[in-house]
Motif scaffolding. Sequence first.
Motif, PDB file in Angstrom:
ATOM      1  N   VAL A 144      21.186   1.629   0.032  1.00 17.03           N
ATOM      2  CA  VAL A 144      20.861   1.034  -1.265  1.00 17.03           C
ATOM      3  C   VAL A 144      21.089  -0.472  -1.187  1.00 17.03           C
ATOM      4  O   VAL A 144      22.048  -0.935  -0.572  1.00 17.03           O
ATOM      5  N   MET A 145      20.177  -1.213  -1.809  1.00 24.30           N
ATOM      6  CA  MET A 145      20.255  -2.666  -1.713  1.00 24.30           C
ATOM      7  C   MET A 145      20.947  -3.273  -2.913  1.00 24.30           C
ATOM      8  O   MET A 145      20.573  -3.015  -4.060  1.00 24.30           O
ATOM      9  N   ILE A 146      21.941  -4.105  -2.624  1.00 27.87           N
ATOM     10  CA  ILE A 146      22.571  -4.917  -3.655  1.00 27.87           C
ATOM     11  C   ILE A 146      21.987  -6.315  -3.518  1.00 27.87           C
ATOM     12  O   ILE A 146      22.059  -6.919  -2.438  1.00 27.87           O
ATOM     13  N   GLU A 147      21.357  -6.795  -4.578  1.00 30.31           N
ATOM     14  CA  GLU A 147      20.692  -8.098  -4.475  1.00 30.31           C
ATOM     15  C   GLU A 147      20.639  -8.842  -5.802  1.00 30.31           C
ATOM     16  O   GLU A 147      19.785  -9.695  -5.999  1.00 30.31           O
ATOM     17  N   THR A 148      21.572  -8.486  -6.692  1.00 28.93           N
ATOM     18  CA  THR A 148      21.696  -9.200  -7.966  1.00 28.93           C
ATOM     19  C   THR A 148      23.187  -9.374  -8.272  1.00 28.93           C
ATOM     20  O   THR A 148      24.037  -8.649  -7.728  1.00 28.93           O
TER      21      THR A 148
ATOM     22  N   GLY B  69      18.134 -12.761   0.098  1.00 29.69           N
ATOM     23  CA  GLY B  69      17.160 -13.651  -0.529  1.00 29.69           C
ATOM     24  C   GLY B  69      17.184 -13.522  -2.043  1.00 29.69           C
ATOM     25  O   GLY B  69      17.325 -14.507  -2.774  1.00 29.69           O
ATOM     26  N   ASP B  70      17.070 -12.285  -2.521  1.00 27.55           N
ATOM     27  CA  ASP B  70      17.117 -12.082  -3.971  1.00 27.55           C
ATOM     28  C   ASP B  70      18.488 -12.415  -4.533  1.00 27.55           C
ATOM     29  O   ASP B  70      18.589 -12.927  -5.654  1.00 27.55           O
ATOM     30  N   LEU B  71      19.521 -12.133  -3.752  1.00 29.86           N
ATOM     31  CA  LEU B  71      20.870 -12.443  -4.253  1.00 29.86           C
ATOM     32  C   LEU B  71      21.026 -13.949  -4.438  1.00 29.86           C
ATOM     33  O   LEU B  71      21.601 -14.398  -5.441  1.00 29.86           O
TER      34      LEU B  71
ATOM     35  N   VAL C 140      12.276   3.006   5.546  1.00 33.20           N
ATOM     36  CA  VAL C 140      11.246   2.382   4.716  1.00 33.20           C
ATOM     37  C   VAL C 140      11.935   1.734   3.523  1.00 33.20           C
ATOM     38  O   VAL C 140      12.706   2.389   2.823  1.00 33.20           O
ATOM     39  N   ARG C 141      11.683   0.418   3.344  1.00 39.06           N
ATOM     40  CA  ARG C 141      12.158  -0.227   2.128  1.00 39.06           C
ATOM     41  C   ARG C 141      11.099   0.120   1.070  1.00 39.06           C
ATOM     42  O   ARG C 141       9.974  -0.354   1.125  1.00 39.06           O
ATOM     43  N   ILE C 142      11.505   0.996   0.134  1.00 39.62           N
ATOM     44  CA  ILE C 142      10.554   1.570  -0.808  1.00 39.62           C
ATOM     45  C   ILE C 142      10.272   0.600  -1.960  1.00 39.62           C
ATOM     46  O   ILE C 142      10.982  -0.388  -2.146  1.00 39.62           O
TER      47      ILE C 142
ATOM     48  N   MET D 217       7.675  -1.607   2.041  1.00 36.51           N
ATOM     49  CA  MET D 217       6.663  -1.209   1.055  1.00 36.51           C
ATOM     50  C   MET D 217       6.848  -1.943  -0.280  1.00 36.51           C
ATOM     51  O   MET D 217       6.013  -1.828  -1.168  1.00 36.51           O
ATOM     52  N   GLN D 218       7.978  -2.671  -0.432  1.00 34.66           N
ATOM     53  CA  GLN D 218       8.168  -3.388  -1.709  1.00 34.66           C
ATOM     54  C   GLN D 218       7.371  -4.692  -1.719  1.00 34.66           C
ATOM     55  O   GLN D 218       6.576  -4.925  -2.617  1.00 34.66           O
ATOM     56  N   HIS D 219       7.594  -5.501  -0.688  1.00 37.03           N
ATOM     57  CA  HIS D 219       6.888  -6.786  -0.625  1.00 37.03           C
ATOM     58  C   HIS D 219       5.860  -6.825   0.505  1.00 37.03           C
ATOM     59  O   HIS D 219       5.104  -7.786   0.603  1.00 37.03           O
TER      60      HIS D 219
HETATM   61 MG    MG Z   1      14.949  -8.455  -2.174  1.00 37.87          MG
END
Ligand code: MG
Length: 244
Positions: A141-145, A169-171, A68-70, A43-45
Amino acid sequence: KAPLLKRRLSEGGKMGIFWFALGSPALVELAVSRGGDAVVLDMQHGLFARRDLEAAVGCLPPSIPCLVRIEDDSAAAVSRALDAGAEGVLVPMVETGAQAAAAAAACHFPPKGSRSGGGVRPLADFGAYRSAADEAITVGVMIETTRGVANAREIAAAPNVDFVFIGSGDLALSLGSDGAALEKALRAVRDACVAAGKPCGVFTMNAGEASKRAGEGFSITVVANDLSAVMTSFEASYRTFKVG
Ligand code: MG
Ligand code: 3PY
């Protein structure tokens, strides 16, 4: 529904999941008829509108858990996903232990958390749903930074967080696409999860990469996503087209 996802994660097995962004319940239904240990509806992208989400969750068999990826870490985004009947959420862009704990609290009813009651599917038998939900709902929980990586230990150890999932990808964007730095960050997050006794997953682009990461100790990897599955298959078919 039994808390299948939590059970699978606690058994320590490796899960190869399907990731969906195109917003098509029919595509989800067809794909899971071919396999998959769990699905993520993005649901984010992704293109899922709220009704698509309800329809996609509804077409899954009980053997396929749904995350669900919110859109973000808000209580409203958590509600939309869990009210649809998802077994869990993936919360994007989590950077601190406090943020992880707050998102996890939004996933559980009082007194464990602060989730609001409702949703068409849960209300079909709310008493039964409510008594099972807090045990069943799985919070990833996503770690991406780079900031998230620096705080990986406190994020992994946050209360009611069931697993960590790396948005590779974001990381990579956050790190400036330095391959060696990405590998180091993946290992650091994985090791922080081991220290906290929590499973760690990572976003992968295909089955080959997923198998490699599973071999490195990542519990959840993405073996296929609808966007690249469609493009790869259409391209391969067109390339083999011969007029003769
Ligand atoms: Mg991402
Ligand atoms: C990422 O890789 O950044 C994700 O969020 C997975 O799509």
